[in-house]
Design a protein around this motif. Structure first.
Motif, mmCIF file in Angstrom:
data_model
loop_
_atom_site.group_PDB
_atom_site.id
_atom_site.type_symbol
_atom_site.label_atom_id
_atom_site.label_comp_id
_atom_site.label_asym_id
_atom_site.label_seq_id
_atom_site.Cartn_x
_atom_site.Cartn_y
_atom_site.Cartn_z
ATOM 1 N N ASN A 65 14.705 6.089 -1.392
ATOM 2 C CA ASN A 65 14.782 4.673 -1.011
ATOM 3 C C ASN A 65 13.822 4.035 -1.774
ATOM 4 O O ASN A 65 12.473 4.148 -1.704
ATOM 5 C CB ASN A 65 14.140 4.547 0.441
ATOM 6 C CG ASN A 65 13.970 3.246 0.952
ATOM 7 O OD1 ASN A 65 14.859 2.420 0.728
ATOM 8 N ND2 ASN A 65 13.068 3.099 1.872
ATOM 9 N N ALA A 66 14.386 3.043 -2.893
ATOM 10 C CA ALA A 66 13.640 2.466 -3.765
ATOM 11 C C ALA A 66 13.437 0.819 -3.235
ATOM 12 O O ALA A 66 12.975 0.092 -4.051
ATOM 13 C CB ALA A 66 14.100 2.316 -5.317
ATOM 14 N N ALA A 67 14.111 0.713 -2.174
ATOM 15 C CA ALA A 67 13.885 -0.555 -1.569
ATOM 16 C C ALA A 67 12.794 -0.927 -0.685
ATOM 17 O O ALA A 67 12.028 0.021 -0.110
ATOM 18 C CB ALA A 67 14.967 -0.937 -0.578
ATOM 19 N N ALA A 68 12.055 -2.128 -1.023
ATOM 20 C CA ALA A 68 10.812 -2.323 -0.418
ATOM 21 C C ALA A 68 10.456 -3.827 -0.365
ATOM 22 O O ALA A 68 10.949 -4.757 -1.050
ATOM 23 C CB ALA A 68 9.504 -1.754 -0.774
ATOM 24 N N TYR A 69 9.820 -4.361 0.778
ATOM 25 C CA TYR A 69 9.192 -5.702 0.504
ATOM 26 C C TYR A 69 7.793 -5.660 0.020
ATOM 27 O O TYR A 69 6.828 -4.759 0.513
ATOM 28 C CB TYR A 69 9.029 -6.283 2.103
ATOM 29 C CG TYR A 69 8.525 -7.561 2.209
ATOM 30 C CD1 TYR A 69 9.059 -8.551 2.370
ATOM 31 C CD2 TYR A 69 7.161 -7.959 1.891
ATOM 32 C CE1 TYR A 69 8.642 -10.077 2.595
ATOM 33 C CE2 TYR A 69 6.555 -8.934 1.912
ATOM 34 C CZ TYR A 69 7.524 -10.157 2.188
ATOM 35 O OH TYR A 69 6.728 -11.446 2.338
ATOM 36 N N THR A 70 7.713 -6.175 -1.051
ATOM 37 C CA THR A 70 6.432 -5.921 -1.874
ATOM 38 C C THR A 70 5.510 -7.331 -2.197
ATOM 39 O O THR A 70 4.514 -7.253 -3.066
ATOM 40 C CB THR A 70 6.701 -5.497 -3.154
ATOM 41 O OG1 THR A 70 7.454 -6.154 -3.977
ATOM 42 C CG2 THR A 70 7.367 -4.108 -3.161
ATOM 43 N N LYS A 71 5.877 -8.333 -1.427
ATOM 44 C CA LYS A 71 5.125 -9.516 -1.651
ATOM 45 C C LYS A 71 3.827 -9.429 -0.904
ATOM 46 O O LYS A 71 3.934 -9.847 0.471
ATOM 47 C CB LYS A 71 6.001 -10.730 -1.424
ATOM 48 C CG LYS A 71 7.368 -11.062 -1.929
ATOM 49 C CD LYS A 71 8.211 -12.003 -1.460
ATOM 50 C CE LYS A 71 9.472 -12.281 -2.260
ATOM 51 N NZ LYS A 71 10.267 -13.215 -1.830
ATOM 52 N N VAL A 72 2.861 -8.908 -1.411
ATOM 53 C CA VAL A 72 1.460 -8.356 -0.768
ATOM 54 C C VAL A 72 0.809 -9.840 0.069
ATOM 55 O O VAL A 72 0.566 -9.663 0.967
ATOM 56 C CB VAL A 72 0.635 -7.686 -1.713
ATOM 57 C CG1 VAL A 72 -0.585 -7.579 -0.733
ATOM 58 C CG2 VAL A 72 1.352 -6.481 -2.210
ATOM 59 N N ASP A 73 0.680 -10.893 -0.522
ATOM 60 C CA ASP A 73 0.113 -11.915 -0.182
ATOM 61 C C ASP A 73 0.938 -12.711 0.777
ATOM 62 O O ASP A 73 0.632 -12.984 1.680
ATOM 63 C CB ASP A 73 -0.438 -12.970 -1.240
ATOM 64 C CG ASP A 73 -1.384 -12.361 -2.177
ATOM 65 O OD1 ASP A 73 -2.376 -11.486 -1.570
ATOM 66 O OD2 ASP A 73 -1.417 -12.538 -3.267
ATOM 67 N N GLU A 74 2.125 -13.019 0.683
ATOM 68 C CA GLU A 74 3.208 -13.680 1.561
ATOM 69 C C GLU A 74 3.402 -12.906 2.662
ATOM 70 O O GLU A 74 3.817 -13.376 3.887
ATOM 71 C CB GLU A 74 4.550 -13.666 0.711
ATOM 72 C CG GLU A 74 5.426 -14.530 1.378
ATOM 73 C CD GLU A 74 6.788 -14.862 0.676
ATOM 74 O OE1 GLU A 74 7.927 -14.769 1.363
ATOM 75 O OE2 GLU A 74 6.531 -15.163 -0.420
ATOM 76 N N ALA A 75 3.011 -11.533 2.834
ATOM 77 C CA ALA A 75 3.094 -10.657 4.234
ATOM 78 C C ALA A 75 2.142 -11.268 5.165
ATOM 79 O O ALA A 75 2.356 -10.852 6.394
ATOM 80 C CB ALA A 75 2.945 -9.251 3.682
ATOM 81 N N GLU A 76 0.924 -11.732 4.614
ATOM 82 C CA GLU A 76 0.154 -12.264 5.576
ATOM 83 C C GLU A 76 0.721 -13.734 6.287
ATOM 84 O O GLU A 76 0.027 -14.067 7.193
ATOM 85 C CB GLU A 76 -0.980 -12.624 5.016
ATOM 86 C CG GLU A 76 -1.906 -11.439 4.416
ATOM 87 C CD GLU A 76 -2.344 -10.457 5.246
ATOM 88 O OE1 GLU A 76 -2.689 -10.725 6.293
ATOM 89 O OE2 GLU A 76 -2.143 -9.105 4.949
ATOM 90 N N THR A 77 1.786 -14.160 5.924
ATOM 91 C CA THR A 77 2.199 -15.299 6.717
ATOM 92 C C THR A 77 3.080 -15.019 7.737
ATOM 93 O O THR A 77 3.823 -13.662 7.830
ATOM 94 C CB THR A 77 3.135 -16.421 5.386
ATOM 95 O OG1 THR A 77 4.248 -15.724 5.275
ATOM 96 C CG2 THR A 77 2.263 -16.577 4.401
ATOM 97 N N PRO A 78 3.477 -15.831 8.831
ATOM 98 C CA PRO A 78 4.340 -15.493 9.872
ATOM 99 C C PRO A 78 5.881 -15.090 9.166
ATOM 100 O O PRO A 78 6.388 -14.089 9.732
ATOM 101 C CB PRO A 78 4.464 -16.969 10.599
ATOM 102 C CG PRO A 78 3.308 -17.555 10.383
ATOM 103 C CD PRO A 78 3.055 -17.225 9.037
#
Length: 465
Positions: A239-252
Motif C-alpha cells: 500500500n503506497a497510497a496515502a493522503y499526504t497534504k499535512v497542512d491541508e489535513a487541518e481543514t474540514p
C-alpha cells in the motif's frame, strides 16, 4: 490404519504439497480423529491457510476416478471412510510444472494441496467418502479459473493402481487436455496501490511484474470497489497510497480526506488482507510520534500531534491486526515527483535565497531505498511486524539539507538562512510537526538490510536529475 501415531507433516517433491499424518484413536467400537486442528497442525508446519468451506464426495464403487483439477485456492484433502489412491500434478507456471506425487490416503492421512496443483484420486474401497477443506467459496467465476489435465496423460503417466474405466470417469474429465496443451496456472501476484506516487514509481523499477493500480482503478475509500476486487489473485499487497497534504489535513475538507485515505481505507485493506491470507506492506510516517524522543524505536507509543499524524496512526493500528504484515515507518520522503530537495535545487539555480527551518531534525528517505527495503523484507521472509526505514548517516535539519543541496550543485551554501518553525510558519495555517524525526534503524539492519548513507543518496539523486 495405524492407531495413535504422532501428528507429522512431510514434504513432497512438489513444492508446497504436504502429507499430514493424523493421529487416529480407536478400539473395537471404531475410531476418532481431529481431522482439522488449526493450532496443532500449524505448529507442526502446515500453512495457516484459513479454510472457509468443507466439501464431501461420496463414491459408491471401487475404481472411481476424479480429477485432475487444479483450483485457484488451497485445500486440505482427507478421507472420512474408505481408502483412495491420490495423485497430484503441479500445474503451476515454473520449473516444477508437470511434477507428480502419489500416495494412498486412509483416515490417518491428509494432504495439503496448494493453489494450482492438480488434485485427483481413485477409490480403492467401496463407499469411500472423500473430504476437503478449501480457503475460498466455490463460484461459477472461480470454476472458470481452474486448470485441468487429462487423467490418462502419457507424459505425467500417473501409475493408477486399477485400470482407468471410462464408465467410472465423468465426461468432463475424459475431455481434459494433455500436458502439452495445458496453460499453467499463473502465480499469485503482488498488487501495488498508489502507483502514481513517488514510492509507486520507485517500486515499478524493482517489481516490474507487479500489478500497479492508481486510485481511478482501485479506490480504497470505496467499500464496494474494495469488496468487488479479486483479492484471491494476490498474495502480497504493497500500500503506497496515502493522503499526504499535512497542512491541508487541518481543514474540514482535508480532515475528511486524510481519515478516509489513511485510516478507513487502510482498515478495509487490513480486513481483506487478513481474510485472504495476504501479506500486507504498509508505509507509515514519523508524524505518528510527537517528536519528543531523541530517537524513535518501533516500540515507541503512538503520540501524533495533528490530523495527518492521527490518521496515519489509526492506519498503523489497523495494519497491526493483519497476521502477515510489514509496517514501514519513514521520514522526509524524496523520490520522483515534487519534494523538498527538488524545491531547494530549483531555488538554488534560480538565484533565490531561501529561509529554511533549522529546529526539526531527521533523515531523508529516498524512495529507491525504501523500495529496496520492501523488496528485501519480502524476499528474505523477514519476521512480520513494524520496521523503521530511512537513509542512514548523521541526522540533519531541513536547513542543513538545503545548504547541502546548494553545495552539491555548486552554489554558496550560506545563501540558505536557518529559521525556527515558529518564524517560518508565522501568519500561516500549518499543522504541528514533530521536532525530532530520527529513527533507530537497528531492527531492519538486523534482517540484513543496510540503508544507504543519506548524503551519498542525496548526491546520487541530484546527479540523476
Amino acid at each position: 490404519m495405524e492407531f495413535g501415531a504422532k501428528l507429522t507433516i512431510e514434504e513432497t517433491p512438489i513444492p508446497g504439497l504436504l502429507v499430514v499424518r493424523i493421529p487416529v484413536h480407536g478400539d473395537s467400537r471404531g475410531w476418532f480423529k481431529e481431522n482439522w486442528q488449526r493450532e496443532a497442525m500449524i505448529a507442526a508446519g502446515l500453512p495457516d491457510f484459513g479454510p472457509v468451506q468443507n466439501n464431501m464426495s461420496h463414491n459408491v464403487e471401487v475404481g472411481i476416478v476424479r480429477g485432475i483439477h487444479a483450483e485457484p485456492w488451497d485445500k486440505l484433502v482427507s478421507v472420512a471412510h474408505g481408502r483412495v489412491f491420490g495423485a497430484w500434478v503441479d500445474l503451476r507456471e515454473g520449473d516444477s510444472f508437470g511434477s507428480v506425487f502419489t500416495t494412498e490416503i486412509d483416515p490417518s492421512v491428509a494432504v495439503f494441496v496448494p493453489r494450482g496443483v492438480g488434485n485427483s484420486f481413485q477409490t480403492l474401497e467401496p463407499e469411500t467418502v472423500y473430504s476437503y477443506l478449501v480457503n475460498d467459496h466455490w463460484s461459477a467465476d472461480a470454476q472458470s479459473r481452474y486448470t485441468f489435465l487429462n487423467l490418462a496423460d502419457e507424459t505425467v503417466a500417473v501409475p493408477w493402481p486399477l485400470p482407468l474405466d471410462e464408465k467410472k470417469m465423468s465426461a468432463k474429465d475424459l475431455a481434459h487436455p494433455r500436458l502439452a496443451d495445458v496453460t499453467p496456472m499463473e502465480s499469485k501476484r503482488t498488487l501495488v496501490t498508489g502507483a502514481g506516487g513517488q514510492l509507486g514509481r520507485a517500486l515499478r523499477e524493482v517489481l516490474p511484474d507487479a500489478h500497479f493500480v492508481t486510485r481511478s482503478e482501485l479506490d480504497l475509500t470505496d467499500s464496494a470497489a474494495v469488496d468487488a476486487w479479486p483479492w484471491r489473485d494476490y498474495d502480497r499487497v504493497i500500500n503506497a497510497a496515502a493522503y499526504t497534504k499535512v497542512d491541508e489535513a487541518e481543514t474540514p475538507a482535508g480532515r475528511l480526506g486524510a481519515w478516509a485515505a489513511n485510516a478507513t481505507a487502510v482498515g478495509r485493506l487490513a480486513r481483506v488482507s487478513a481474510e485472504n491470507q495476504i501479506t500486507l506492506v504498509h508505509v507509515s510516517s514519523d508524524y505518528v510520534f510527537d517528536g519528543t524522543h531523541e530517537v524513535h524505536t518501533e516500540e515507541e507509543a503512538l503520540a501524533p500531534l495533528g490530523v495527518y499524524g492521527q490518521s496515519k496512526a489509526a492506519g498503523d493500528v489497523a495494519v497491526a491486526t493483519v497476521p502477515r504484515h510489514y509496517l514501514l515507518r519513514t521520514s522526509w520522503v524524496v523520490g520522483d515527483g515534487g519534494n523538498f530537495v527538488k524545491t531547494m535545487a530549483s531555488l538554488a539555480e534560480r538565484g533565490i535565497d531561501p529561509s529554511v527551518v533549522d529546529d526539526q531534525v531527521g533523515r531523508l528517505t529516498f524512495t529507491a531505498d525504501l523500495a529496496a527495503a520492501i523488496v528485501h523484507l519480502l524476499s528474505t521472509d523477514s519476521p512480520y511486524g513494524t520496521y523503521n526505514v530511512s537513509n542512514s548517516g548523521a541526522p540533519r535539519t531541513w536547513a542543513d539539507i538545503a545548504s547541502r543541496v546548494f553545495e552539491i550543485l555548486g552554489h554558496d551554501a550560506n545563501r540558505v538562512t536557518g529559521v525556527s518553525t515558529e518564524e517560518f510558519f508565522a501568519g500561516k495555517s500549518a499543522a504541528p510537526r514533530p521536532r525530532n524525526s530520527v529513527f533507530d534503524l537497528s531492527k531492519i539492519e538486523a534482517t540484513g538490510f543496510s540503508p544507504r548513507d543519506g548524503d551519498v543518496a542525496l548526491v546520487d539523486y541530484l546527479g540523476a536529475r
